[in-house]
Design a protein around this motif. Sequence first.
Motif, PDB file in Angstrom:
ATOM      1  N   SER A 287       0.823  -1.209   0.000  1.00 17.23           N
ATOM      2  CA  SER A 287       0.000   0.000   0.000  1.00 17.23           C
ATOM      3  C   SER A 287       0.859   1.260   0.000  1.00 17.23           C
ATOM      4  CB  SER A 287      -0.932  -0.004   1.215  1.00 17.23           C
ATOM      5  OG  SER A 287      -0.192   0.030   2.434  1.00 17.23           O
ATOM      6  N   GLY A 297       0.042  -1.925   4.552  1.00 14.06           N
ATOM      7  CA  GLY A 297      -0.611  -3.210   4.407  1.00 14.06           C
ATOM      8  C   GLY A 297      -0.483  -3.713   2.990  1.00 14.06           C
ATOM      9  N   TYR A 299      -2.285  -3.911  -0.434  1.00  8.60           N
ATOM     10  CA  TYR A 299      -3.357  -3.295  -1.212  1.00  8.60           C
ATOM     11  C   TYR A 299      -3.886  -4.306  -2.221  1.00  8.60           C
ATOM     12  CZ  TYR A 299      -5.608  -0.163  -4.609  1.00  8.60           C
ATOM     13  OH  TYR A 299      -6.478   0.443  -5.469  1.00  8.60           O
ATOM     14  N   LEU A 314     -13.880  -9.484  -0.106  1.00  5.98           N
ATOM     15  CA  LEU A 314     -12.824  -8.520  -0.417  1.00  5.98           C
ATOM     16  C   LEU A 314     -13.060  -7.883  -1.782  1.00  5.98           C
ATOM     17  CD1 LEU A 314      -9.609 -10.332   0.859  1.00  5.98           C
ATOM     18  CD2 LEU A 314     -10.699  -8.328   1.847  1.00  5.98           C
ATOM     19  N   ASP A 318      -9.251  -2.547  -1.182  1.00  5.22           N
ATOM     20  CA  ASP A 318      -9.107  -2.873   0.239  1.00  5.22           C
ATOM     21  C   ASP A 318      -7.626  -2.976   0.598  1.00  5.22           C
ATOM     22  OD1 ASP A 318     -11.853  -3.015   0.436  1.00  5.22           O
ATOM     23  OD2 ASP A 318     -11.937  -5.208   0.317  1.00  5.22           O
ATOM     24  N   ILE A 320      -5.292  -4.945   3.252  1.00  2.91           N
ATOM     25  CA  ILE A 320      -5.245  -6.007   4.266  1.00  2.91           C
ATOM     26  C   ILE A 320      -4.154  -5.668   5.274  1.00  2.91           C
ATOM     27  CG2 ILE A 320      -4.862  -8.467   4.658  1.00  2.91           C
ATOM     28  CD1 ILE A 320      -5.838  -8.902   1.744  1.00  2.91           C
ATOM     29  N   THR A 321      -4.520  -5.615   6.548  1.00  2.00           N
ATOM     30  CA  THR A 321      -3.591  -5.214   7.600  1.00  2.00           C
ATOM     31  C   THR A 321      -3.231  -6.330   8.571  1.00  2.00           C
ATOM     32  OG1 THR A 321      -5.438  -4.442   8.959  1.00  2.00           O
ATOM     33  CG2 THR A 321      -4.375  -2.822   7.508  1.00  2.00           C
ATOM     34  N   TYR A 351      -9.133  -6.103   7.105  1.00  7.77           N
ATOM     35  CA  TYR A 351      -8.840  -5.166   6.024  1.00  7.77           C
ATOM     36  C   TYR A 351      -9.484  -3.820   6.333  1.00  7.77           C
ATOM     37  CZ  TYR A 351     -13.595  -6.145   4.316  1.00  7.77           C
ATOM     38  OH  TYR A 351     -14.948  -6.278   4.209  1.00  7.77           O
ATOM     39  N   ARG A 353     -11.377  -0.530   4.577  1.00  6.27           N
ATOM     40  CA  ARG A 353     -12.088  -0.020   3.400  1.00  6.27           C
ATOM     41  C   ARG A 353     -12.765   1.295   3.780  1.00  6.27           C
ATOM     42  NH1 ARG A 353     -16.599  -3.874   1.218  1.00  6.27           N
ATOM     43  NH2 ARG A 353     -14.756  -5.122   0.636  1.00  6.27           N
ATOM     44  N   SER A 357     -12.285  -0.458   9.564  1.00  5.05           N
ATOM     45  CA  SER A 357     -11.639  -1.762   9.644  1.00  5.05           C
ATOM     46  C   SER A 357     -12.687  -2.868   9.750  1.00  5.05           C
ATOM     47  CB  SER A 357     -10.714  -1.819  10.865  1.00  5.05           C
ATOM     48  OG  SER A 357     -10.071  -3.062  10.967  1.00  5.05           O
TER      49      SER A 357
END
Length: 368
Positions: A287, A297, A299, A314, A318, A320-321, A351, A353, A357
């Motif tokens: 990201s 994260g 992307y 997903l 988004d 993702i962390t 994730y 968005r 979270s």
Amino acid sequence: MTLWSPKGTTSAASGPTTLTVNDTSSVNQTTAVAAKVVPSVVTISAESGQSAGTGSGVILTADGYVVTNTHVVTLDGATADATLKVTTSDGHIYDATVVGTDPTYDLAVIKLTGASGLTPITFGDSSKLNVGDQTIAVGAPLGLSNTVTNGIVSALNRSIEIASSAPSSSGSSGGDTQQGQQSPFQFDFGQGQTQTSTTSTIKISVIQTDAAINPGNSGGALVDSSGQLIGINVAIAGTGSSTSGTQSGNIGVGFSIPSDIVKRITDELIQNGKATHGLLGASVQDSANVTGATISGAYVADVTSGGPAAAAGLQKGDIITEFNGQPVTGAVDLTAEVRALAAGAKASLTYVRDGASHTVDVTLGSLS
């Protein structure tokens, strides 16, 4: 005396065949752990044509199943049928055959011919490690069998990208993809050939340690203060030039595959001759390289229709962390964690968005 060349050990110094303890009244913890672990670690010699190299391995069973790296038994991916000789810590030499390789996580299982009464390693729980815990590495750096070094766990939840050691560079194609990534390090695979560019790479989750690891330690044991296996040594970060032709050596940044992952994959290799790996069904990138992103994260650049990521809801955009409780700071982290799990495994995924979270469950597919 030349100890290594670009294709591996060419002349090895002679060394002890057992652990030497001269003063039994002054034995420290490292000595005690080494005495326990050394009998469970072997030296592996691989030859194919004019190519040869040495690595290490760890005994899994008394009848001769041994775990090592795929790059050890394939000579960094140069061959699928190397001749293997294995020397135990007490000097016994065995022929060995490959039971199965797993290039996706650079692990392999070999079987010693006619072996019995060997000393299997005791597995530890790598999920319970802390940064700062003592580590001891045992293996055959530069062909020097029964070498013991110590250090600490320098970092956890580390992920690295290294060249695939699958013969013909088959690698891990046919799955999730990663866009615009390049490894910031050069990794020496332990056979004496530093690979810095490849058309096929793998992403693996590792323990980082400052215990001295050098070419030839590959496939050897990283153990804790009780002598339990917490990792299989796989790579080191180097500072040498990619064009210098010189061999990387220890700079205090070494990496080991966690024992929990090793156990799953070796069990599958022994049972089936191959191991499975999870598939998310998404194309991702860091990201940090995406304009407008405000959080680190992975992307999501694209989602495969009908795949596990799509089923979990997903969408493109988004970030993702977190995956299965582990932080995700980029694409390599995510891919490594997904591949660490077996096909069909269930995991949780967090994730972001539109600034919010979300956490969802996902059932992974199977990497082809």
